[in-house]
Write a protein that holds these residues in place. Structure first.
Motif, PDB file in Angstrom:
ATOM      1  N   LYS A  42       0.833  -1.207   0.000  1.00 58.31           N
ATOM      2  CA  LYS A  42       0.000   0.000   0.000  1.00 58.31           C
ATOM      3  C   LYS A  42       0.865   1.254   0.000  1.00 58.31           C
ATOM      4  N   GLU A  43       1.956   1.213   0.739  1.00 57.37           N
ATOM      5  CA  GLU A  43       2.899   2.341   0.735  1.00 57.37           C
ATOM      6  C   GLU A  43       3.474   2.552  -0.665  1.00 57.37           C
ATOM      7  N   CYS A  44       3.738   1.454  -1.374  1.00 50.82           N
ATOM      8  CA  CYS A  44       4.256   1.572  -2.744  1.00 50.82           C
ATOM      9  C   CYS A  44       3.279   2.334  -3.635  1.00 50.82           C
ATOM     10  N   LEU A  45       1.996   2.035  -3.508  1.00 50.88           N
ATOM     11  CA  LEU A  45       0.993   2.764  -4.280  1.00 50.88           C
ATOM     12  C   LEU A  45       1.025   4.249  -3.930  1.00 50.88           C
ATOM     13  N   GLU A  46       1.059   4.544  -2.652  1.00 48.48           N
ATOM     14  CA  GLU A  46       1.034   5.936  -2.198  1.00 48.48           C
ATOM     15  C   GLU A  46       2.297   6.685  -2.628  1.00 48.48           C
ATOM     16  N   ILE A  47       3.443   6.023  -2.534  1.00 49.94           N
ATOM     17  CA  ILE A  47       4.709   6.651  -2.918  1.00 49.94           C
ATOM     18  C   ILE A  47       4.769   6.846  -4.431  1.00 49.94           C
ATOM     19  N   GLY A  48       4.271   5.864  -5.183  1.00 52.98           N
ATOM     20  CA  GLY A  48       4.218   6.002  -6.633  1.00 52.98           C
ATOM     21  C   GLY A  48       3.323   7.157  -7.052  1.00 52.98           C
ATOM     22  N   ALA A  49       2.173   7.294  -6.372  1.00 51.62           N
ATOM     23  CA  ALA A  49       1.255   8.389  -6.683  1.00 51.62           C
ATOM     24  C   ALA A  49       1.886   9.741  -6.350  1.00 51.62           C
ATOM     25  N   ALA A  50       2.612   9.813  -5.241  1.00 49.71           N
ATOM     26  CA  ALA A  50       3.259  11.067  -4.852  1.00 49.71           C
ATOM     27  C   ALA A  50       4.340  11.475  -5.850  1.00 49.71           C
ATOM     28  N   ALA A  51       4.930  10.486  -6.536  1.00 50.54           N
ATOM     29  CA  ALA A  51       5.982  10.776  -7.515  1.00 50.54           C
ATOM     30  C   ALA A  51       5.427  11.258  -8.848  1.00 50.54           C
ATOM     31  N   ALA A  52       4.133  11.079  -9.069  1.00 48.32           N
ATOM     32  CA  ALA A  52       3.510  11.464 -10.341  1.00 48.32           C
ATOM     33  C   ALA A  52       3.155  12.945 -10.303  1.00 48.32           C
ATOM     34  N   LYS A  53       3.858  13.732 -11.111  1.00 50.69           N
ATOM     35  CA  LYS A  53       3.651  15.180 -11.142  1.00 50.69           C
ATOM     36  C   LYS A  53       3.234  15.606 -12.549  1.00 50.69           C
ATOM     37  N   PRO A  54       2.443  16.677 -12.663  1.00 51.39           N
ATOM     38  CA  PRO A  54       2.119  17.185 -14.002  1.00 51.39           C
ATOM     39  C   PRO A  54       3.398  17.554 -14.754  1.00 51.39           C
TER      40      PRO A  54
ATOM     41  N   PRO B 287       3.795 -15.381  -0.946  1.00 53.45           N
ATOM     42  CA  PRO B 287       2.650 -14.474  -1.092  1.00 53.45           C
ATOM     43  C   PRO B 287       2.964 -13.221  -1.898  1.00 53.45           C
ATOM     44  N   SER B 288       1.898 -12.647  -2.451  1.00 55.75           N
ATOM     45  CA  SER B 288       1.950 -11.397  -3.201  1.00 55.75           C
ATOM     46  C   SER B 288       0.799 -10.514  -2.749  1.00 55.75           C
ATOM     47  N   ALA B 289       0.993  -9.204  -2.827  1.00 57.29           N
ATOM     48  CA  ALA B 289      -0.079  -8.247  -2.501  1.00 57.29           C
ATOM     49  C   ALA B 289      -0.150  -7.191  -3.589  1.00 57.29           C
ATOM     50  N   GLN B 290      -1.302  -6.527  -3.646  1.00 56.37           N
ATOM     51  CA  GLN B 290      -1.502  -5.498  -4.667  1.00 56.37           C
ATOM     52  C   GLN B 290      -2.503  -4.471  -4.158  1.00 56.37           C
ATOM     53  N   TRP B 291      -2.296  -3.196  -4.547  1.00 58.10           N
ATOM     54  CA  TRP B 291      -3.262  -2.130  -4.303  1.00 58.10           C
ATOM     55  C   TRP B 291      -3.353  -1.292  -5.566  1.00 58.10           C
ATOM     56  N   GLU B 292      -4.554  -0.827  -5.883  1.00 57.71           N
ATOM     57  CA  GLU B 292      -4.755  -0.084  -7.123  1.00 57.71           C
ATOM     58  C   GLU B 292      -5.780   1.025  -6.938  1.00 57.71           C
ATOM     59  N   HIS B 293      -5.478   2.193  -7.495  1.00 58.18           N
ATOM     60  CA  HIS B 293      -6.436   3.284  -7.614  1.00 58.18           C
ATOM     61  C   HIS B 293      -6.506   3.715  -9.080  1.00 58.18           C
ATOM     62  N   THR B 294      -7.636   4.292  -9.468  1.00 60.02           N
ATOM     63  CA  THR B 294      -7.719   5.061 -10.705  1.00 60.02           C
ATOM     64  C   THR B 294      -7.475   6.521 -10.356  1.00 60.02           C
ATOM     65  N   PHE B 295      -6.557   7.164 -11.101  1.00 56.48           N
ATOM     66  CA  PHE B 295      -6.161   8.538 -10.822  1.00 56.48           C
ATOM     67  C   PHE B 295      -6.438   9.439 -12.021  1.00 56.48           C
ATOM     68  N   LEU B 296      -6.747  10.688 -11.729  1.00 56.31           N
ATOM     69  CA  LEU B 296      -6.783  11.758 -12.714  1.00 56.31           C
ATOM     70  C   LEU B 296      -5.581  12.663 -12.462  1.00 56.31           C
ATOM     71  N   MET B 297      -4.799  12.940 -13.521  1.00 56.78           N
ATOM     72  CA  MET B 297      -3.731  13.933 -13.395  1.00 56.78           C
ATOM     73  C   MET B 297      -4.333  15.321 -13.555  1.00 56.78           C
ATOM     74  N   THR B 298      -4.136  16.165 -12.564  1.00 57.49           N
ATOM     75  CA  THR B 298      -4.604  17.546 -12.606  1.00 57.49           C
ATOM     76  C   THR B 298      -3.387  18.472 -12.695  1.00 57.49           C
ATOM     77  N   GLU B 299      -3.634  19.766 -12.749  1.00 61.02           N
ATOM     78  CA  GLU B 299      -2.536  20.729 -12.791  1.00 61.02           C
ATOM     79  C   GLU B 299      -1.781  20.767 -11.470  1.00 61.02           C
ATOM     80  N   ASN B 300      -2.376  20.190 -10.410  1.00 58.41           N
ATOM     81  CA  ASN B 300      -1.744  20.221  -9.086  1.00 58.41           C
ATOM     82  C   ASN B 300      -1.294  18.842  -8.604  1.00 58.41           C
ATOM     83  N   GLY B 301      -1.432  17.820  -9.432  1.00 58.96           N
ATOM     84  CA  GLY B 301      -1.078  16.466  -9.005  1.00 58.96           C
ATOM     85  C   GLY B 301      -2.242  15.521  -9.220  1.00 58.96           C
TER      86      GLY B 301
END
Length: 287
Positions: free
Chosen positions: A164-176, A267-281
């Motif tokens: 879950k942290e990987c998902l959150e960290i990956g999302a934080a790295a995604a910038k416009p 074992p393996s784990a996975q977390w997924e969100h659908t994201f919209l890229m905005t002008e602010n992240g």
């Protein structure tokens, strides 16, 4: 994705906007830019957002019933009923021969697990439930990993937490105007710091007007590589993190050829969100 051919085109009959000029310049410098159809209109974004509300609600309903003794066919039945009640269609059902409405992946099953009456959950199992709803032609995709009974081994508990942290960290790295590779780099660094393998055979993806669109969102890689991230793009980030090797194989006993297993059957784990890229992240549209 073909890079040699021009991908970005200005709207016919209109002067180029500031966004057009910025993307055209980056494309001239050899960057992989999105095609214009990957930039969703406000109306399309609202449609995807509505699908995301239904999709998130479906996973909330699953979370409420996860318990020892439940079989995965019952999860599929719940998701099918939820879709009917909310005027939605499960995207998985019939997709390239997939026989059920949702993916249910237990322990060493990385993804694409097929619901079955004989797959009965036991206390301490971890199960990933992956749901994609279509509402009025718009798609939203998300998944969660649940700990059955609320308690498992310290090793599995850590795996779920770090994923879950990987998902959150990956999302934080995604910038416009950053790059898809920025996401994978951040995820790989965090997972490997904990000694885990990042699955390379499967990835996140664009979504919204279809189940799978550009870009492919790998969960490993290098900063500054991959497609340019432009406001208006909609995509998933869905790291699959293995306790051991990153390698996987298709279950030979699966008659449909869908279920993916960890190479060492840890074992393996996975977390997924659908994201919209905005002008602010990033904005989460389904989780």
């Amino acid at each position: 994705m073909k890079i040699g051919k021009k991908r970005w085109h200005c709207l016919p009959g209109q002067p180029p906007t500031e966004l057009d000029l910025k993307i055209i310049e980056l494309e001239k410098r050899g960057k992989l830019v999105p095609t214009r159809n990957l930039i969703k209109t406000p109306e399309q974004i609202e449609g995807i957002r509505r699908a995301g509300v239904v999709n998130t609600g479906c996973l909330d309903a699953v979370e409420a019933i996860i318990r020892p003794g439940l079989n995965t066919q019952q999860i599929d039945d719940l998701c099918m009923e939820y879709c009917k009640d909310h005027n939605a269609t499960p995207a998985c059902l019939g997709y390239n021969g997939f026989p059920k409405s949702v993916c249910t992946s237990i322990n060493e099953v990385v993804c694409h697990g097929i619901p079955k009456e004989e797959d009965v959950l036991e206390e301490g199992d971890i199960i990933n439930v992956d749901m994609t709803c279509i509402v009025n032609g718009y798609f939203a995709d998300a998944n969660r990993t649940f700990i059955v009974g609320g308690k498992t081994t310290p090793e599995k508990e850590k795996l779920v937490k770090v994923t879950k942290e990987c998902l959150e960290i990956g999302a934080a790295a995604a910038k416009p105007f950053g790059y898809v590779g920025d996401i994978g780099h951040a995820i790989q660094k965090h997972a490997e710091k904990h000694g885990y393998g990042v699955v390379r055979d499967l990835c996140g993806h664009g979504v919204g007007l279809a189940f799978h669109e550009e870009p492919e969102v790998a969960h490993y890689g290098y900063r500054g590589t991959g497609m340019l991230l432009v406001p208006g793009m909609v995509f998933t980030i869905e790291p699959m993190i293995n306790m051991g090797t990153w390698k996987v194989f298709i279950d030979a006993d699966d008659p449909y050829g869908w279920e993916v297993i960890t190479g060492d059957e840890l074992p393996s784990a996975q977390w997924e969100h659908t994201f919209l890229m905005t002008e602010n992240g990033l904005e989460i549209l389904s989780h």
